[in-house]
Design an enzyme around this catalytic site. Sequence first.
Site, mmCIF file in Angstrom:
data_model
loop_
_atom_site.group_PDB
_atom_site.id
_atom_site.type_symbol
_atom_site.label_atom_id
_atom_site.label_comp_id
_atom_site.label_asym_id
_atom_site.label_seq_id
_atom_site.Cartn_x
_atom_site.Cartn_y
_atom_site.Cartn_z
ATOM 1 N N ARG A 16 0.887 -1.174 0.000
ATOM 2 C CA ARG A 16 0.000 0.000 0.000
ATOM 3 C C ARG A 16 0.918 1.215 0.000
ATOM 4 N NH1 ARG A 16 -5.276 1.423 3.567
ATOM 5 N NH2 ARG A 16 -6.076 0.023 1.967
ATOM 6 N N HIS B 103 -7.552 0.942 -6.257
ATOM 7 C CA HIS B 103 -7.735 0.051 -5.104
ATOM 8 C C HIS B 103 -8.448 -1.229 -5.575
ATOM 9 C CE1 HIS B 103 -7.868 -1.272 -1.100
ATOM 10 N NE2 HIS B 103 -8.737 -0.453 -0.569
ATOM 11 N N GLN C 126 -10.255 -3.905 -3.229
ATOM 12 C CA GLN C 126 -11.538 -3.464 -2.696
ATOM 13 C C GLN C 126 -12.683 -3.782 -3.660
ATOM 14 O OE1 GLN C 126 -12.263 -1.794 0.358
ATOM 15 N NE2 GLN C 126 -14.285 -2.439 -0.297
ATOM 16 N N ASP D 299 -17.356 7.117 -1.227
ATOM 17 C CA ASP D 299 -16.115 6.951 -0.461
ATOM 18 C C ASP D 299 -15.820 8.284 0.213
ATOM 19 O OD1 ASP D 299 -13.659 6.039 0.521
ATOM 20 O OD2 ASP D 299 -12.604 6.243 -1.401
ATOM 21 N N CYS E 1 -16.358 1.582 0.806
ATOM 22 C CA CYS E 1 -15.191 0.741 1.105
ATOM 23 C C CYS E 1 -14.769 0.849 2.568
ATOM 24 C CB CYS E 1 -14.046 1.101 0.180
ATOM 25 S SG CYS E 1 -13.412 2.775 0.391
ATOM 26 N N ARG F 94 -13.591 -8.574 1.965
ATOM 27 C CA ARG F 94 -12.174 -8.335 1.686
ATOM 28 C C ARG F 94 -11.386 -9.612 1.984
ATOM 29 N NH1 ARG F 94 -10.093 -3.181 1.622
ATOM 30 N NH2 ARG F 94 -8.245 -4.275 0.880
HETATM 31 N N1 CP Z 1 -11.176 -0.149 2.582
HETATM 32 C C1 CP Z 1 -9.903 -0.229 2.996
HETATM 33 O O1 CP Z 1 -8.983 -0.475 2.221
HETATM 34 O O2 CP Z 1 -9.742 -0.035 4.335
HETATM 35 P P1 CP Z 1 -8.370 0.151 5.111
HETATM 36 O O3 CP Z 1 -7.806 1.491 4.721
HETATM 37 O O4 CP Z 1 -8.752 0.096 6.559
HETATM 38 O O5 CP Z 1 -7.421 -0.953 4.728
HETATM 39 N N1 NVA Z 2 -9.996 6.745 -1.098
HETATM 40 C C1 NVA Z 2 -9.578 6.299 0.200
HETATM 41 C C2 NVA Z 2 -9.780 4.833 0.341
HETATM 42 C C3 NVA Z 2 -9.420 4.274 1.684
HETATM 43 C C4 NVA Z 2 -9.569 2.791 1.761
HETATM 44 C C5 NVA Z 2 -8.136 6.684 0.422
HETATM 45 O O1 NVA Z 2 -7.320 6.531 -0.491
HETATM 46 O O2 NVA Z 2 -7.808 7.171 1.512
#
Ligand code: CP
Ligand code: NVA
Length: 303
Positions: A105, A132, A135, A223, A262, A290
């Site tokens: 990530r 993502h 997700q 989101d 998400c 997930r």
């Molecule tokens: N939706 C998601 O990816 O959540 P986290 O940021 O908690 O991993």
């Molecule tokens: N769009 C959000 C998703 C978090 C899972 C971010 O990137 O922070």
Amino acid sequence: MSDPRHFLDLDKLEAGALRDILARGNELKSAWTTGDRPKPFDGKTLVMIFEKPSTRTRVSFQVGMQQLGGMVVVMGEQESQLGRGETPADTARVLSRYADAIMIRTDDPAKLDDLAAYATVPVINGLTDASHPCQIMADIMTYEEHRGSIEGRVVTWSGDGNNVAKSWIHAAVRLGFTLRLACPGSLQPSEDVLNWAADHGGDIHQIDHAEEAVDGADLVVTDTWVSMGDENPEMRRQILMPFQVDAKLMAGAKDDALFMHCLPAHRGEEVTDEVMDGPRSVVWDEAENRLHAQKGILSWCLE
Ligand code: CP
Ligand code: NVA
């Protein structure tokens, strides 16, 4: 040696591969829930690198690996030499000598691509500023559990045209559903993904008003208005307010329309409590999936 099977973005995979991943995820979900405990990852190790915070991604990958007999090593940016300037390429070469797969990530998608270019084991995208994909695999699994095939359905995205929206665009093209995007003019998804979708026959519509975009929709998704790393939170909140998903907006969708997010949610901003906690919301199933969808991804990458 054959090239590793990376899971980088949904546009890089054909529909058949996405369907295989979902089928394997569903198979492993039902094996787990019926008490069968297969251990296909016995002796395998996943290294996870987090350069941004996470609750769901971190825990679901770790628990998923462990349930299937594997092990996990987790590194935060500051705990690894990546945080002190070791390149993704050199990191990939080293981690490939220890582990069977790498999940990252990070902010810049170029880091993910570098890691994948130099790793000799599969690399999985656990979110970048651009996408993502894990997700959206969980989201498709969840929709289909509740309502059957997503093919031909109408999905409305109301809010920021962000990384999660981009993966929805990829999924709409690959899996054949209509996607309506209700985003403010300055927060539209990037031109590159919209052009890619148009070139690939995607049924994608940019619609100015959320009320028009949800009309007759099968699924409404949103989101956070302020993603990790975003600046100007107050300005974003102001321009995104007309795209909030509240009960009135949901009433414009089909009677049996579902709501997804998400998570993490910012209640009272992009979504109201009434919708989050209401009968159409499947956000907890979505979060659970997930775990199952990523077992499908790991399985596709590793087995
Ligand atoms: N939706 C998601 O990816 O959540 P986290 O940021 O908690 O991993
Ligand atoms: N769009 C959000 C998703 C978090 C899972 C971010 O990137 O922070």
